[in-house]
Design an enzyme around this catalytic site. Structure first.
Site, PDB file in Angstrom:
ATOM      1  CB  VAL A  25      67.011  -2.260 -48.464  1.00  0.00           C
ATOM      2  CG1 VAL A  25      67.628  -3.712 -48.358  1.00  0.00           C
ATOM      3  CG2 VAL A  25      67.203  -1.732 -49.602  1.00  0.00           C
ATOM      4  CB  VAL A  51      69.332   2.214 -48.314  1.00  0.00           C
ATOM      5  CG1 VAL A  51      67.810   1.920 -47.470  1.00  0.00           C
ATOM      6  CG2 VAL A  51      70.490   0.658 -48.475  1.00  0.00           C
ATOM      7  CG  LEU A 421      74.136  12.720 -61.798  1.00  0.00           C
ATOM      8  CD1 LEU A 421      75.624  12.693 -61.955  1.00  0.00           C
ATOM      9  CD2 LEU A 421      73.742  12.613 -62.768  1.00  0.00           C
ATOM     10  CG  LEU A 476      79.792  12.072 -67.036  1.00  0.00           C
ATOM     11  CD1 LEU A 476      79.845  10.790 -67.542  1.00  0.00           C
ATOM     12  CD2 LEU A 476      80.963  12.409 -65.738  1.00  0.00           C
ATOM     13  CB  ILE A 479      80.327  17.476 -66.141  1.00  0.00           C
ATOM     14  CG1 ILE A 479      79.913  17.204 -64.912  1.00  0.00           C
ATOM     15  CG2 ILE A 479      81.770  17.629 -65.615  1.00  0.00           C
ATOM     16  CD1 ILE A 479      78.990  18.274 -64.196  1.00  0.00           C
TER      17      ILE A 479
HETATM   18  C1  LIG Z   1      76.259  12.271 -57.120  1.00  0.00           C
HETATM   19  C2  LIG Z   1      76.408  13.325 -58.441  1.00  0.00           C
HETATM   20  N1  LIG Z   1      77.528  13.254 -58.465  1.00  0.00           N
HETATM   21  C3  LIG Z   1      78.376  14.161 -59.981  1.00  0.00           C
HETATM   22  C4  LIG Z   1      77.226  14.815 -60.037  1.00  0.00           C
HETATM   23  C5  LIG Z   1      77.383  16.011 -61.067  1.00  0.00           C
HETATM   24  N2  LIG Z   1      76.887  15.972 -62.637  1.00  0.00           N
HETATM   25  C6  LIG Z   1      75.899  17.060 -62.836  1.00  0.00           C
HETATM   26  S1  LIG Z   1      75.231  16.761 -64.519  1.00  0.00           S
HETATM   27  C7  LIG Z   1      76.304  15.139 -64.189  1.00  0.00           C
HETATM   28  C8  LIG Z   1      76.463  14.433 -65.585  1.00  0.00           C
HETATM   29  C9  LIG Z   1      75.498  13.759 -66.165  1.00  0.00           C
HETATM   30  O1  LIG Z   1      75.643  13.237 -67.380  1.00  0.00           O
HETATM   31  P1  LIG Z   1      74.125  12.535 -67.575  1.00  0.00           P
HETATM   32  O2  LIG Z   1      72.943  12.255 -67.272  1.00  0.00           O
HETATM   33  O3  LIG Z   1      74.089  11.716 -69.569  1.00  0.00           O
HETATM   34  O4  LIG Z   1      73.114  13.955 -68.276  1.00  0.00           O
HETATM   35  P2  LIG Z   1      73.358  14.959 -69.722  1.00  0.00           P
HETATM   36  O5  LIG Z   1      74.587  16.274 -69.196  1.00  0.00           O
HETATM   37  O6  LIG Z   1      74.504  14.082 -70.678  1.00  0.00           O
HETATM   38  O7  LIG Z   1      72.084  15.165 -69.980  1.00  0.00           O
HETATM   39  C10 LIG Z   1      77.104  14.879 -63.513  1.00  0.00           C
HETATM   40  C11 LIG Z   1      78.646  13.917 -63.526  1.00  0.00           C
HETATM   41  C12 LIG Z   1      75.418  15.503 -59.128  1.00  0.00           C
HETATM   42  N3  LIG Z   1      74.932  16.134 -60.085  1.00  0.00           N
HETATM   43  N4  LIG Z   1      75.483  14.163 -58.838  1.00  0.00           N
HETATM   44 MG   LIG Z   2      74.726  11.683 -70.632  1.00  0.00          MG
END
Ligand SMILES: Cc1ncc(C[n+]2csc(CCOP(=O)(O)OP(=O)(O)O)c2C)c(N)n1
Ligand SMILES: [Mg+2]
Length: 599
Positions: A25, A51, A421, A476, A479
């Site tokens: 960027v 970025v 994430l 989530l 979590i």
């Molecule tokens: C930047 C960041 N913040 C928080 C987390 C903690 N975290 C791990 S998995 C998750 C939820 C994921 O949800 P989703 O992508 O919908 O997947 P699912 O478990 O529902 O299949 C979170 C908040 C992380 N890994 N990275």
């Molecule tokens: Mg999910």
């Protein structure tokens, strides 16, 4: 001696070191670099929308092929801080990426100049080198050192921060007189390998734990050759997944708390010696060390001396590049084979194979809303052995690790330690740039998908087609599952009634509309029988339009995925496979006409 701006020399060095693509960027402080890039014409640039996205694209690019080094570029101030997550992810998984940032002029660094932040200091703990270059004539040396460090020893990222006036400073530089520095890779000695093989021979139920160092060393073939020679089953780590094909008779499954198979854990627990190569005893692989270590001896081969003994003291530690160690292992094992010294491992290997045939989880469910396990079954049917999967974190990634099959190194591309994430989507784009012919399939939960969703526009703009399987539980999920320990379900809901899209019910975000708005194609399915046709349709759309195609599967809201805190205590939430049709794409089922199942 040719005279040029320091930044022109830097771009020439990038070319000489093999860089053909950059992700970034622009901003005012890095514009001299962009001017030099344009002038050179030899490096194509992908314009990210965030970025952080550029940093993950660089990582996806590196991970796709041996020797690749992804480059990400941003301006001063927030661009560098945005890329920190990428640097952390790369450092944690031993992936070299080069991050180049612009900076305020040297004389103004201490004056709280606009967008001047000490990014080198901030990036230090997540890089092998983070340096603000203060002299134009140091620029070539800084880049030379960067490539040397990224490739030497345990690979990892480097940040070079370039003040505006340093970029523009004139220097004498001749690229023909430039030479990349030799790469430092320690090699196991004969004595070390002899001792390790003595321990392997003395064991009754030995295993090889194959880590990501084998991928970095491009040594998967050597691993398989060695395993076959000595007849010892292999448990890959998440980072080493693909170093031995999933359908190989000696592939014993993965062990761990989450991305593992029941048979992988059972086999690890049954072993009496573990030879770890290029792995780091990650805690989600080992679980509690008491259980993991009890009753077995350990040999640890790692390229980084300070990794030996970091997690627990091995019985024997060897500092070596995984490939150079495996070459020696193969050589000495061959000699021992010729001398009739290698024990027959047939019984133990068959015991492991039997577990792989029988200790299966159920994937075949017909429920509506769809149960996630079914999605992986359909993905296996839709994509062959050559597919490159990209994923990051969440129940989606964990279940992917449990149910999908990987047959080649670098075909499971996963930010293993950092799990940031949002990584999946831009990393997949980086994979597409590195291997335009590949079938690239990204796997995300809805939250991971939403984190850097704007990068879809990059795929549409630069024609980077791939399929993004989006498993939407409107939660989530990981979590939510972890909050069971606290008896709460708090701040983990993603569901709301979308006033513009009644068709998504209470699932909230209309991913199809967003993806289409960003220039991509998207399909939504709600029934198990629709998944495979949608994946087939996605392949056609991808070929026709040359853009990312999202396949969203609406899942049941709450499904708990197998996991635990000890490898002998993984909790199963769903019924296990007791009949062949419960797990039709499991490897046992794929390999054998006749299946037997344990109750
Ligand atoms: C930047 C960041 N913040 C928080 C987390 C903690 N975290 C791990 S998995 C998750 C939820 C994921 O949800 P989703 O992508 O919908 O997947 P699912 O478990 O529902 O299949 C979170 C908040 C992380 N890994 N990275
Ligand atoms: Mg999910």
């Amino acid at each position: 001696m040719p005279r040029m701006k320091a930044i022109q020399a830097a771009v020439q060095i990038l070319q000489r070191e093999g860089v053909r693509h950059a992700f970034g960027v622009p901003g005012a402080a890095i514009n001299p670099f962009y001017a030099a890039l344009r002038e050179s014409g030899a490096i194509t640039h992908v314009l990210a929308r965030h970025v952080e996205g550029a940093s993950h694209m660089a990582e996806g690019y590196t991970r796709t092929a041996a020797g690749n080094i992804g480059v990400c570029v941003g301006t001063s101030g927030p661009a560098g801080t945005d890329m920190l997550t990428g640097l952390y992810s790369a450092a944690a998984d031993s992936i070299p990426i080069l991050c180049i940032t612009g900076q305020a002029p040297v004389a103004r660094l201490h004056k709280e100049d606009f967008q001047a932040v000490d990014i080198a200091a901030i990036a230090k703990p997540v890089t092998k080198l983070a340096m603000t270059v203060l002299e134009p004539a140091q620029v070539p040396g800084a880049f030379q050192q960067a490539f040397h460090l990224m490739r030497s020893g345990r690979p990892g990222p480097v940040l070079i921060d370039l003040p505006f006036d340093v970029q523009l400073g004139e220097i004498d530089f001749d690229i023909d007189a430039y030479e990349p520095l030799p790469v430092h890779r320690p090699a196991a000695t004969r004595i070390q390998v002899e001792k390790a093989l003595d321990m392997l021979e003395a064991a009754e139920r030995p295993l090889i734990v194959a880590g990501g160092g084998i991928v970095n060393a491009d040594a998967a073939d050597l691993l398989v050759e060695f395993a076959e020679l000595v007849g010892v089953p292999v448990v890959p780590t998440l980072m080493g997944w693909g170093t031995i094909p999933d359908d190989h008779r000696l592939m014993a499954g993965m062990a761990g708390l989450q991305t593992s198979q029941r048979y992988g854990n059972a086999t690890l627990l049954a072993s009496d010696l573990v030879l770890g190569i290029g792995n780091r005893w990650a805690n989600r692989h080992t679980g509690g060390l008491e259980v993991y270590r009890r009753g077995r001896r350990f040999v640890h081969v790692d390229i980084e001396p300070t990794q030996i003994g970091r997690v627990f003291p091995p019985d024997l530690g060897i500092v070596s590049d995984a490939g150079l160690a495996l070459e020696r292992f193969v050589e000495v094992a061959r000699e021992r084979q010729a001398a009739g010294r290698l024990p027959d491992r047939g019984g133990w290997a068959e015991e492991c194979a039997e577990r792989k045939r029988t200790m299966l989880r159920r994937t075949h469910f017909d429920d509506v809303p769809v149960k996630p396990q079914r999605v992986y079954e359909e993905m296996i049917k839709a994509f062959g052995k050559e597919v490159r999967y990209v994923s990051t974190i969440g129940l989606s990634q964990i279940a992917g690790g449990q149910f999908l099959h990987v047959y080649r190194p670098r075909h499971w591309i996963n930010a293993g330690q950092a799990g940031p994430l949002g990584w999946t989507l831009p990393a997949a784009l980086g994979v597409c740039v590195a291997d335009p012919e590949a079938t690239v399939v990204a796997l995300s939960g809805d939250y991971d998908f939403q984190f850097l969703i704007e990068e879809l526009a990059v795929g549409a703009q630069f024609n980077l087609p791939y399929i993004h399987v989006l498993v939407n539980n409107s939660y989530l999920g990981l979590i939510r599952q972890a909050q069971r320990a606290f008896d709460i379900d708090y701040c983990v809901q993603l569901s709301f009634d979308n006033v513009n899209s009644p068709e998504v019910g209470s699932y909230g975000v209309d991913h199809v509309k967003v993806a289409e708005g960003l220039g991509c194609k998207a399909l939504r399915v709600k029934e198990p029988g629709e998944i495979l046709p949608a994946l087939e349709q996605a392949k056609k759309l991808m070929a026709e339009h040359r853009v990312p195609v999202v396949v969203e599967v609406i899942l049941e809201r709450v499904t708990n995925i197998s996991m635990g805190t000890e490898i002998d205590g993984v909790v199963e939430f769903e019924e296990l496979a007791t009949r062949g049709e419960h797990a039709p794409t499991a490897l046992g089922a794929l390999n054998l006409d006749q299946m037997q199942f344990l109750d």
